[in-house]
Design a protein around this motif. Structure first.
Motif, PDB file in Angstrom:
ATOM      1  N   MET A   1       0.832  -1.206   0.000  1.00  0.00           N
ATOM      2  CA  MET A   1       0.000   0.000   0.000  1.00  0.00           C
ATOM      3  C   MET A   1       0.869   1.260   0.000  1.00  0.00           C
ATOM      4  O   MET A   1       0.537   2.260  -0.658  1.00  0.00           O
ATOM      5  N   ARG A   2       1.984   1.209   0.701  1.00  0.00           N
ATOM      6  CA  ARG A   2       2.876   2.379   0.728  1.00  0.00           C
ATOM      7  C   ARG A   2       3.395   2.688  -0.668  1.00  0.00           C
ATOM      8  O   ARG A   2       3.428   3.846  -1.106  1.00  0.00           O
ATOM      9  N   LYS A   3       3.798   1.632  -1.382  1.00  0.00           N
ATOM     10  CA  LYS A   3       4.290   1.827  -2.745  1.00  0.00           C
ATOM     11  C   LYS A   3       3.169   2.330  -3.665  1.00  0.00           C
ATOM     12  O   LYS A   3       3.412   3.141  -4.563  1.00  0.00           O
ATOM     13  N   LEU A   4       1.962   1.833  -3.449  1.00  0.00           N
ATOM     14  CA  LEU A   4       0.834   2.288  -4.255  1.00  0.00           C
ATOM     15  C   LEU A   4       0.567   3.773  -4.047  1.00  0.00           C
ATOM     16  O   LEU A   4       0.294   4.515  -5.004  1.00  0.00           O
ATOM     17  N   GLN A   5       0.657   4.229  -2.794  1.00  0.00           N
ATOM     18  CA  GLN A   5       0.446   5.655  -2.514  1.00  0.00           C
ATOM     19  C   GLN A   5       1.509   6.510  -3.202  1.00  0.00           C
ATOM     20  O   GLN A   5       1.236   7.635  -3.634  1.00  0.00           O
ATOM     21  N   GLU A   6       2.724   5.977  -3.324  1.00  0.00           N
ATOM     22  CA  GLU A   6       3.808   6.727  -3.949  1.00  0.00           C
ATOM     23  C   GLU A   6       3.676   6.757  -5.469  1.00  0.00           C
ATOM     24  O   GLU A   6       3.847   7.800  -6.104  1.00  0.00           O
ATOM     25  N   THR A   7       3.371   5.608  -6.064  1.00  0.00           N
ATOM     26  CA  THR A   7       3.378   5.495  -7.526  1.00  0.00           C
ATOM     27  C   THR A   7       2.021   5.725  -8.172  1.00  0.00           C
ATOM     28  O   THR A   7       1.943   6.086  -9.351  1.00  0.00           O
ATOM     29  N   LYS A   8       0.935   5.476  -7.402  1.00  0.00           N
ATOM     30  CA  LYS A   8      -0.438   5.573  -7.925  1.00  0.00           C
ATOM     31  C   LYS A   8      -0.698   4.551  -9.043  1.00  0.00           C
ATOM     32  O   LYS A   8      -1.647   4.709  -9.807  1.00  0.00           O
ATOM     33  N   LYS A   9       0.135   3.524  -9.142  1.00  0.00           N
ATOM     34  CA  LYS A   9      -0.021   2.497 -10.177  1.00  0.00           C
ATOM     35  C   LYS A   9      -0.719   1.289  -9.578  1.00  0.00           C
ATOM     36  O   LYS A   9      -0.079   0.389  -9.015  1.00  0.00           O
ATOM     37  N   ILE A  10      -2.030   1.260  -9.690  1.00  0.00           N
ATOM     38  CA  ILE A  10      -2.798   0.197  -9.066  1.00  0.00           C
ATOM     39  C   ILE A  10      -2.615  -1.131  -9.784  1.00  0.00           C
ATOM     40  O   ILE A  10      -2.734  -2.206  -9.175  1.00  0.00           O
ATOM     41  N   SER A  11      -2.292  -1.067 -11.105  1.00  0.00           N
ATOM     42  CA  SER A  11      -2.060  -2.324 -11.826  1.00  0.00           C
ATOM     43  C   SER A  11      -0.859  -3.060 -11.263  1.00  0.00           C
ATOM     44  O   SER A  11      -0.872  -4.285 -11.106  1.00  0.00           O
ATOM     45  N   VAL A  12       0.217  -2.317 -10.943  1.00  0.00           N
ATOM     46  CA  VAL A  12       1.405  -2.926 -10.338  1.00  0.00           C
ATOM     47  C   VAL A  12       1.067  -3.488  -8.973  1.00  0.00           C
ATOM     48  O   VAL A  12       1.510  -4.583  -8.602  1.00  0.00           O
ATOM     49  N   PHE A  13       0.257  -2.729  -8.205  1.00  0.00           N
ATOM     50  CA  PHE A  13      -0.152  -3.192  -6.883  1.00  0.00           C
ATOM     51  C   PHE A  13      -0.906  -4.519  -6.963  1.00  0.00           C
ATOM     52  O   PHE A  13      -0.651  -5.450  -6.199  1.00  0.00           O
ATOM     53  N   LEU A  14      -1.828  -4.635  -7.918  1.00  0.00           N
ATOM     54  CA  LEU A  14      -2.630  -5.850  -8.036  1.00  0.00           C
ATOM     55  C   LEU A  14      -1.777  -7.039  -8.477  1.00  0.00           C
ATOM     56  O   LEU A  14      -1.974  -8.175  -8.015  1.00  0.00           O
ATOM     57  N   LYS A  15      -0.832  -6.788  -9.363  1.00  0.00           N
ATOM     58  CA  LYS A  15       0.057  -7.869  -9.790  1.00  0.00           C
ATOM     59  C   LYS A  15       0.892  -8.377  -8.620  1.00  0.00           C
ATOM     60  O   LYS A  15       1.054  -9.593  -8.420  1.00  0.00           O
ATOM     61  N   ASN A  16       1.422  -7.429  -7.823  1.00  0.00           N
ATOM     62  CA  ASN A  16       2.217  -7.829  -6.664  1.00  0.00           C
ATOM     63  C   ASN A  16       1.361  -8.529  -5.624  1.00  0.00           C
ATOM     64  O   ASN A  16       1.820  -9.483  -4.976  1.00  0.00           O
ATOM     65  N   ALA A  17       0.108  -8.042  -5.464  1.00  0.00           N
ATOM     66  CA  ALA A  17      -0.788  -8.701  -4.516  1.00  0.00           C
ATOM     67  C   ALA A  17      -1.069 -10.139  -4.939  1.00  0.00           C
ATOM     68  O   ALA A  17      -1.096 -11.062  -4.112  1.00  0.00           O
ATOM     69  N   ARG A  18      -1.263 -10.358  -6.227  1.00  0.00           N
ATOM     70  CA  ARG A  18      -1.499 -11.719  -6.724  1.00  0.00           C
ATOM     71  C   ARG A  18      -0.286 -12.609  -6.446  1.00  0.00           C
ATOM     72  O   ARG A  18      -0.421 -13.769  -6.011  1.00  0.00           O
ATOM     73  N   LYS A  19       0.922 -12.063  -6.680  1.00  0.00           N
ATOM     74  CA  LYS A  19       2.132 -12.846  -6.408  1.00  0.00           C
ATOM     75  C   LYS A  19       2.208 -13.228  -4.929  1.00  0.00           C
ATOM     76  O   LYS A  19       2.586 -14.360  -4.585  1.00  0.00           O
ATOM     77  N   GLN A  20       1.828 -12.283  -4.058  1.00  0.00           N
ATOM     78  CA  GLN A  20       1.873 -12.566  -2.624  1.00  0.00           C
ATOM     79  C   GLN A  20       0.828 -13.614  -2.237  1.00  0.00           C
ATOM     80  O   GLN A  20       1.094 -14.471  -1.392  1.00  0.00           O
ATOM     81  N   PHE A  21      -0.339 -13.569  -2.856  1.00  0.00           N
ATOM     82  CA  PHE A  21      -1.348 -14.595  -2.592  1.00  0.00           C
ATOM     83  C   PHE A  21      -0.863 -15.977  -3.060  1.00  0.00           C
ATOM     84  O   PHE A  21      -1.060 -16.995  -2.388  1.00  0.00           O
ATOM     85  N   ILE A  22      -0.214 -16.007  -4.226  1.00  0.00           N
ATOM     86  CA  ILE A  22       0.321 -17.273  -4.732  1.00  0.00           C
ATOM     87  C   ILE A  22       1.386 -17.819  -3.783  1.00  0.00           C
ATOM     88  O   ILE A  22       1.419 -19.020  -3.467  1.00  0.00           O
ATOM     89  N   SER A  23       2.254 -16.879  -3.313  1.00  0.00           N
ATOM     90  CA  SER A  23       3.284 -17.293  -2.370  1.00  0.00           C
ATOM     91  C   SER A  23       2.667 -17.806  -1.078  1.00  0.00           C
ATOM     92  O   SER A  23       3.107 -18.820  -0.512  1.00  0.00           O
ATOM     93  N   HIS A  24       1.635 -17.116  -0.624  1.00  0.00           N
ATOM     94  CA  HIS A  24       0.956 -17.528   0.604  1.00  0.00           C
ATOM     95  C   HIS A  24       0.311 -18.892   0.418  1.00  0.00           C
ATOM     96  O   HIS A  24       0.406 -19.776   1.297  1.00  0.00           O
ATOM     97  N   ALA A  25      -0.345 -19.118  -0.712  1.00  0.00           N
ATOM     98  CA  ALA A  25      -1.002 -20.401  -0.966  1.00  0.00           C
ATOM     99  C   ALA A  25       0.022 -21.518  -1.060  1.00  0.00           C
ATOM    100  O   ALA A  25      -0.214 -22.652  -0.602  1.00  0.00           O
ATOM    101  N   SER A  26       1.183 -21.200  -1.669  1.00  0.00           N
ATOM    102  CA  SER A  26       2.233 -22.210  -1.793  1.00  0.00           C
ATOM    103  C   SER A  26       2.747 -22.622  -0.419  1.00  0.00           C
ATOM    104  O   SER A  26       2.942 -23.821  -0.147  1.00  0.00           O
ATOM    105  N   LYS A  27       2.950 -21.624   0.461  1.00  0.00           N
ATOM    106  CA  LYS A  27       3.417 -21.940   1.812  1.00  0.00           C
ATOM    107  C   LYS A  27       2.380 -22.760   2.555  1.00  0.00           C
ATOM    108  O   LYS A  27       2.714 -23.729   3.255  1.00  0.00           O
ATOM    109  N   GLN A  28       1.117 -22.382   2.398  1.00  0.00           N
ATOM    110  CA  GLN A  28       0.063 -23.124   3.072  1.00  0.00           C
ATOM    111  C   GLN A  28       0.006 -24.559   2.557  1.00  0.00           C
ATOM    112  O   GLN A  28      -0.181 -25.511   3.323  1.00  0.00           O
TER     113      GLN A  28
END
Length: 242
Positions: free
Chosen positions: A204-231
């Motif tokens: 969210m901090r990076k999103l506030q700085e860049t205002k690039k929500i597409s990048v935020f969503l891509k990174n969020a998806r990667k984090q969800f994938i990483s989280h699912a993999s760990k689980q």
């Protein structure tokens, strides 16, 4: 329309008044000369024609009274002319002031019209820009949903929920969500995520700085994938423990 106080009009009026005054003085002088001449002839006539003395005297008195009356009328006309000139000057001043007020008002109206035209053009430009932004957002939304396997849901007036799928290989239909709030100033605020991501504040901090929500969503998806993999790894590890 030129104001009555135009220098040419005032000069012409003054010239005509002076000429009329001079003509009157000349007439009075001529009458005075005539009066003196008549007095002289009157005395001579009295010597020559005694019988008509009384009648001539009466006629002369009428003539003298006529001359005095003419003099009084001339003085009255001069006074009246001065009064008229004063009235004309006053009216001319008032007309000039009205003309100046009219010009000022017209300038203010023109400025106001220019301001309204600029505002109209600005609103039209903003409207077109908003339409273009909306069109781009709609295209981006379709791209997000297709490429990120994600759906966007509107919860209320200022909240959106991003629903990711195809995250967990064990259950491709299992939803992973991030709920965000959009402020009027254009800033973003995370309301919740499911499952919870520890790195979400940094994203969210990076999103506030860049205002690039597409990048935020891509990174969020990667984090969800990483989280699912760990689980998934943890579940498999528990499954092989005797």
């Amino acid at each position: 329309m030129a104001p009555i106080t135009d220098g040419n009009i005032v000069s012409i009026f003054a010239k005509e008044r002076t000429e009329a005054h001079n003509r009157a003085l000349k007439a009075i002088a001529e009458l005075t000369d005539i009066s003196a001449e008549l007095s002289y002839f009157h005395r001579q006539f009295l010597k020559l024609v005694p019988d008509t003395v009384i009648k001539k005297f009466a006629d002369d008195e009428v003539l003298f009274e006529t001359i005095e009356t003419y003099k009084k009328d001339q003085r009255h006309q001069n006074e009246s002319s001065q009064q008229k000139q004063h009235i004309i000057s006053k009216i001319s001043s008032e007309i000039y002031q009205k003309e100046m007020q009219k010009m000022t008002l017209m300038q203010e109206i023109e400025k106001s019209q220019e301001g309204r035209n600029k505002t109209k053009k600005l609103l039209e430009s903003q409207h077109k820009e908003n339409k273009d932004k909306l069109k781009n957002l709609q295209k981006a939304r379709g791209s997000f949903e297709d490429n990120l396997k994600m759906a966007i849901r509107k919860i209320d007036a200022d909240k959106l929920q991003f629903v990711f799928q195809s995250i967990d290989p064990a259950d491709w239909n299992s939803p992973y969500t991030i709920t965000m709030q959009f402020s009027k100033d254009g800033s973003y605020h995370t309301v919740s995520s499911k499952p919870s991501l520890e790195c979400l504040p940094e994203l969210m901090r990076k999103l506030q700085e860049t205002k690039k929500i597409s990048v935020f969503l891509k990174n969020a998806r990667k984090q969800f994938i990483s989280h699912a993999s760990k689980q998934g790894t943890q579940k498999r590890g528990k499954a092989i423990i005797p």
